[in-house]
Design a protein around this motif. Structure first.
Motif, PDB file in Angstrom:
ATOM      1  N   GLN A   1     -63.188 -37.946  78.049  1.00  0.00           N
ATOM      2  CA  GLN A   1     -64.079 -37.402  79.081  1.00  0.00           C
ATOM      3  C   GLN A   1     -63.588 -37.756  80.470  1.00  0.00           C
ATOM      4  O   GLN A   1     -62.689 -38.588  80.639  1.00  0.00           O
ATOM      5  CB  GLN A   1     -65.477 -37.974  78.892  1.00  0.00           C
TER       6      GLN A   1
ATOM      7  N   HIS B   1     -65.565 -37.630  84.699  1.00  0.00           N
ATOM      8  CA  HIS B   1     -66.811 -37.379  85.422  1.00  0.00           C
ATOM      9  C   HIS B   1     -66.487 -36.685  86.742  1.00  0.00           C
ATOM     10  O   HIS B   1     -65.448 -36.965  87.353  1.00  0.00           O
ATOM     11  CB  HIS B   1     -67.533 -38.708  85.672  1.00  0.00           C
TER      12      HIS B   1
ATOM     13  N   LYS C   1     -69.917 -39.680  89.380  1.00  0.00           N
ATOM     14  CA  LYS C   1     -70.161 -40.767  88.430  1.00  0.00           C
ATOM     15  C   LYS C   1     -68.933 -41.668  88.269  1.00  0.00           C
ATOM     16  O   LYS C   1     -68.410 -41.863  87.181  1.00  0.00           O
ATOM     17  CB  LYS C   1     -70.575 -40.200  87.070  1.00  0.00           C
TER      18      LYS C   1
ATOM     19  N   GLU D   1     -67.289 -45.100  87.612  1.00  0.00           N
ATOM     20  CA  GLU D   1     -67.894 -46.134  86.763  1.00  0.00           C
ATOM     21  C   GLU D   1     -66.939 -47.309  86.556  1.00  0.00           C
ATOM     22  O   GLU D   1     -65.726 -47.184  86.727  1.00  0.00           O
ATOM     23  CB  GLU D   1     -68.295 -45.547  85.418  1.00  0.00           C
TER      24      GLU D   1
ATOM     25  N   HIS E   1     -60.772 -40.649  80.401  1.00  0.00           N
ATOM     26  CA  HIS E   1     -60.957 -41.929  79.702  1.00  0.00           C
ATOM     27  C   HIS E   1     -61.781 -41.705  78.443  1.00  0.00           C
ATOM     28  O   HIS E   1     -62.394 -40.657  78.244  1.00  0.00           O
ATOM     29  CB  HIS E   1     -61.662 -42.946  80.601  1.00  0.00           C
TER      30      HIS E   1
ATOM     31  N   GLU F   1     -71.683 -51.727  81.738  1.00  0.00           N
ATOM     32  CA  GLU F   1     -71.125 -50.581  82.448  1.00  0.00           C
ATOM     33  C   GLU F   1     -72.015 -50.290  83.646  1.00  0.00           C
ATOM     34  O   GLU F   1     -73.246 -50.320  83.533  1.00  0.00           O
ATOM     35  CB  GLU F   1     -71.065 -49.349  81.527  1.00  0.00           C
TER      36      GLU F   1
HETATM   37 ZN   LIG Z   1     -67.259 -42.253  81.281  1.00  0.00          ZN
END
Ligand SMILES: [Zn+2]
Ligand SMILES: NNC(=O)[C@@H](O)[C@H](O)[C@H](O)COP(=O)(O)O
Length: 426
Positions: free
Chosen positions: A112, A114, A137, A139, A277, A286
């Protein structure tokens, strides 16, 4: 609604995604049960993947006292709960700028990325069902246990070596692009090399099942017949993930194209928006900007948006070590605890790990913004420095701390007492 106190216990919400650890083997289930024993009953066959702490509407965090959603408490008294500076900086009185989670991972998450803010606005407007908010997003993952993940594209020479020696990978990408990639990666033109990497990734991601599934089966066979072609770790990883997602495109776009990153407990990694990732195994804290926008493409039964993913990635390619985020000292505490600050290069959050290995106290300066703190090991107390009233703080307990609030953590035993505090300052 009375304005909320400066320090109070909250109850997070769990997500039971299929990749989560099962029942009490999941830290998410254990923490949720310990923090809300009357209402949480762990089902041993059920996966407990994520524990959410924040004000994102998808999974409400509520006050322990009367189960008022934290989001409602923030919106009722934004100046008290967020602080003027945070409201001004993020232009919102709606919620806390970050989302804090515990993840407990049994199976690989989706390959995925973001979106950044511009792409998030576009995706949320065009496809709100799959993209529930309009926020970016970025992270960060902090390993609670040993943790492994795919993180960013491998250095190009490593990808080229795999294309040269793994027939199934070469066949999937096509001799033409393999040759172009091989000759193009020696140039100094970074933009041109990113374009070549995108060509390889696009060939992989746009190949039909009828083509990649048999090639994936042959690839797995080859990890058994010629493991030396892959190197010990990669051969094992391909076999392990094939057992979870047989003949999946992730065996190519994850295992052969992305860095396999292993974090020891206490190590961290930061993922910019649009970095590919996938988390593979372990328990982590997280923290992210307050969003649930995920663009998926492999190792998942969920909605895959291949075209958007291929089009949006940064195509940067760095060695694994450069993907890690080193903790820094935190000079705003006084006492006996060890303090580690994980401070990525973005505005929405930082995370402070506080570890006691003896009895004693740690006093913290007031932070200029909201924070959420979770105890992940041991037991102690948490209190306002301005009061003698101390709250129990043991494993699983979660607390909201309002801006400009000086707190103190107290450990009453020599056993380890560890907490993680996500916060945002203007
Ligand atoms: Zn992620
Ligand atoms: N990297 N981690 C994250 O982005 C988490 O916050 C997300 O919630 C998970 O990735 C979601 O993963 P699935 O879509 O279920 O595969």
């Amino acid at each position: 609604m009375s304005s909320a106190p400066k320090l109070f216990r909250v109850i997070g919400g769990a997500q039971n995604y299929d990749w989560g650890k099962l029942g009490s083997t999941s830290a998410v289930a254990r923490f949720a049960k310990l923090n809300d024993p009357e209402n949480v009953f762990i089902e041993e066959e059920k996966p407990y993947a994520e524990l959410w702490m924040g004000t994102h509407p998808s999974v409400p965090t509520v006050s322990a006292q009367d189960r008022t959603p934290l989001r409602d408490l923030v919106r009722a008294a934004p100046e008290e709960m967020l602080g003027q500076d945070i409201i001004k900086k993020f232009g919102s009185k709606e919620g806390i700028p970050f989302l804090f989670k515990v993840l407990s991972i049994r199976k690989v998450l989706s390959i995925q990325a973001h979106p950044d803010k511009a792409l998030a606005r576009q995706l949320h407007a065009s496809d709100p069902k799959h993209y529930p908010d309009d926020n970016h997003k970025p992270e960060m993952a902090v390993a609670i246990t040993d943790f492994e993940a795919f993180c960013g594209f491998k250095p190009l020479a490593q990808i080229d070596a795999l294309l040269q020696k793994i027939p199934e990978f070469r066949e999937l990408v096509g001799d033409d692009v393999v040759a172009e990639f091989h000759s193009g990666i020696v140039s100094s033109d970074v933009a041109g090399k990113k374009k070549l990497l995108q060509k390889v990734f696009s060939r992989v991601m746009n190949s039909p099942e009828s083509k990649f599934e048999p090639l994936a089966a042959r690839l797995v066979e080859r990890t058994r017949s010629d493991p030396q072609l892959f190197g010990e770790t990669l051969a094992d990883l391909i076999q392990r993930l094939d057992a979870q997602f047989p003949n999946d495109i992730g065996l190519f776009c994850g295992c052969l194209l992305l860095n396999h990153c292993i974090l020891k407990s206490g190590e961290a990694m930061f993922l910019e928006a649009k970095d590919p990732h996938a988390y593979i195994s372990g328990d982590i804290m997280e923290c992210m900007a307050a969003s649930d926008n995920v663009i998926r493409a492999g190792f998942t039964p969920k909605f895959k948006d291949v075209e958007v993913l291929v089009d949006c990635l940064t195509y940067s390619f760095n060695p694994v070590e450069e993907q890690k985020l080193k903790p820094a000292p935190f000079p705003r505490g006084t006492g006996v605890a060890e303090l580690k600050l994980y401070d990525p290069p973005i505005d929405e959050f930082s995370v402070l790990q506080t570890t006691f290995t003896s009895a004693g106290a740690e006093k913290f300066e007031a932070l200029d913004g909201p924070s959420l703190l979770i105890v992940t090991e041991g037991k102690g107390k948490i209190k306002l420095q301005s009061s003698d009233e101390a709250l129990d703080a043991s494993t699983g307990n979660i607390f909201f701390v309002a801006p400009k609030t000086a707190i103190e953590l107290v450990s009453e035993s020599k056993d380890t007492f560890t907490s993680y505090r996500a916060f945002c300052e203007a």
